[in-house]
Design an enzyme around this catalytic site. Structure first.
Site, PDB file in Angstrom:
ATOM      1  N   SER A 100      46.097  34.595  33.606  1.00 19.55           N
ATOM      2  CA  SER A 100      44.749  34.619  33.046  1.00 19.55           C
ATOM      3  C   SER A 100      44.424  35.940  32.347  1.00 19.55           C
ATOM      4  CB  SER A 100      43.716  34.347  34.142  1.00 19.55           C
ATOM      5  OG  SER A 100      43.838  35.295  35.189  1.00 19.55           O
ATOM      6  N   HIS A 123      39.847  40.973  35.626  1.00 18.49           N
ATOM      7  CA  HIS A 123      39.769  40.577  34.222  1.00 18.49           C
ATOM      8  C   HIS A 123      38.914  41.583  33.457  1.00 18.49           C
ATOM      9  CE1 HIS A 123      40.797  36.893  36.491  1.00 18.49           C
ATOM     10  NE2 HIS A 123      41.582  36.673  35.447  1.00 18.49           N
ATOM     11  N   ASP A 181      34.371  40.636  39.991  1.00 22.72           N
ATOM     12  CA  ASP A 181      35.680  40.509  39.354  1.00 22.72           C
ATOM     13  C   ASP A 181      36.070  41.852  38.740  1.00 22.72           C
ATOM     14  OD1 ASP A 181      37.906  40.006  37.817  1.00 22.72           O
ATOM     15  OD2 ASP A 181      37.074  38.266  36.774  1.00 22.72           O
TER      16      ASP A 181
END
Length: 377
Positions: A129, A359, A356
């Site tokens: 990802s 990312h 998060d």
């Protein structure tokens, strides 16, 4: 008689000299013509190698640059998880930092120039990802110069492809977090085959530019592990040192690259591990507004050490794009709690929300990775 011989000898010497000069001239012209045909290519290769030797893109500092970002946060190809401003992040300075290597400059990304050089080429980013994060960045960097009717995104199994129709250019993402094959076995057990890669690799053939990354999924803890068993040949393993498994998987990938790709037709990059700032239960990146100034002892992930050793043993010239240290400075660049849209009530009661720190917000840090990739191409 002696005079006749002298004149005759003089005549032959002149004839031989003229003949040799004519022949040399003809061969020189052919050689120069061949060089003219290849001159641009030779200069390109020499310049590229020269820039590789003279510029270490991985060492430098972040400088604030008001002319950034390189595209608007409303880019339609961004997934919700990385649209931090749209999700309610109140600051935007994380979009305005430019990476300046020591002793050289990264050319500013020019979408028309990039598309012109990538005309009739396929570019594929392969991995997890975080690579999807980078793919979205690259698509957003180029899409604004293409009319709406002349661009499209298609989906085919584990791939998605942005296509610039007038340039016949395809920018693709391929989901393969381990590069090697993860399959479902008896009893729905997940089996990671350290020596099998062909099912994934068949998608990589006929691609002009390949960018690989594989690191994070190999080190997930037991609770979050992505496999139940590891297999190598007929041998199954429940437990294996993650770095040993990682090396075995990378060697399978390296052997496939060595045997199946032609460096005259395909450029291959391996992007180093994207750092995470998720200690303290994932809240270390929350509310960070600027890069870290310096590291007294920069951390080098084990995955990077393993990767470097594998690349050294390859015949195929793979370029290691080391973005680990430069990105480690940027704990301000993660979505944190803004990986989803938050209402005012949610912002006041953040205790139940995850953060998060793996990312990256876009526009943001992956844009720099792509500016460096563009410079190398």
């Amino acid at each position: 008689m002696a005079k006749f011989h002298t004149n005759f000898l003089f005549f032959w010497l002149n004839f031989l000299l003229f003949f040799s000069l004519s022949v040399c001239s003809r061969y020189e012209q052919e050689e120069l013509q061949w060089l003219d045909d290849k001159d641009d290519e030779i200069n390109m290769v020499q310049n590229r190698h020269s820039s590789l030797r003279s510029c270490d893109f991985g060492t430098g500092k972040w400088v604030y640059d008001q002319s950034y970002p390189l595209y608007d946060a409303t880019c339609p190809y961004l997934s919700t998880a990385v649209t931090c401003r749209k999700n309610g992040r109140p600051d935007s300075d994380y979009e305005k930092w430019k990476w300046k290597p020591h002793g050289c400059e990264i050319p500013r990304f020019d979408a028309l120039d990039f598309l012109g050089r990538m005309r009739r080429k396929r570019i594929m980013l392969v991995g997890d990802s975080i690579v999807r994060n980078q793919w979205e960045s690259l698509v957003c960097l180029v899409q604004s110069v293409i009319p709406t009717a002349r661009k499209t995104v298609t989906y085919n199994g584990p791939t998605m492809a942005f296509q610039a129709l007038d340039y016949e250019t395809s920018i693709e993402f391929f989901w393969a977090p381990f590069l090697v094959e993860l399959k479902q076995g008896p009893g729905s057990k997940r089996i990671l085959h350290l020596d099998l890669i062909e099912e994934n690799a068949r998608y990589w053939k006929e691609v002009d530019v390949l960018v690989f990354d594989s690191a994070h999924w190999w080190t997930h803890s037991e609770k979050w592990s992505s496999w139940d068993f590891l297999m190598e040949g007929n041998n199954a393993y429940k437990d294996m040192n993650p770095m040993v498994a990682y090396e075995k998987g990378l060697l399978t990938w390296a052997n496939w690259i060595d045997l199946n790709l032609d460096p005259r037709k395909t450029r291959v990059f391996f992007r180093s591990m994207s750092p995470r700032h998720n200690r303290e239960n994932g809240w270390k990146c929350y509310n960070q507004r600027e890069p870290i100034g310096y590291f007294s002892h920069p951390h080098v992930p084990e995955q990077l050490l393993v990767l470097r050793e594998v690349l050294k043993r390859m015949r195929f010239p793979v370029y290691l794009q080391d973005i680990t240290t430069m990105s480690a400075f940027r704990r301000d660049g993660h979505p944190s709690i803004y990986a989803r849209a938050l209402g005012e009530k949610a912002k006041r009661e953040m205790g139940g929300y995850s953060s998060d720190c793996s990312h990256w917000c876009l526009p943001g840090v992956p844009d720099t990775w792509n500016e460096i990739l563009n410079a190398m191409l």
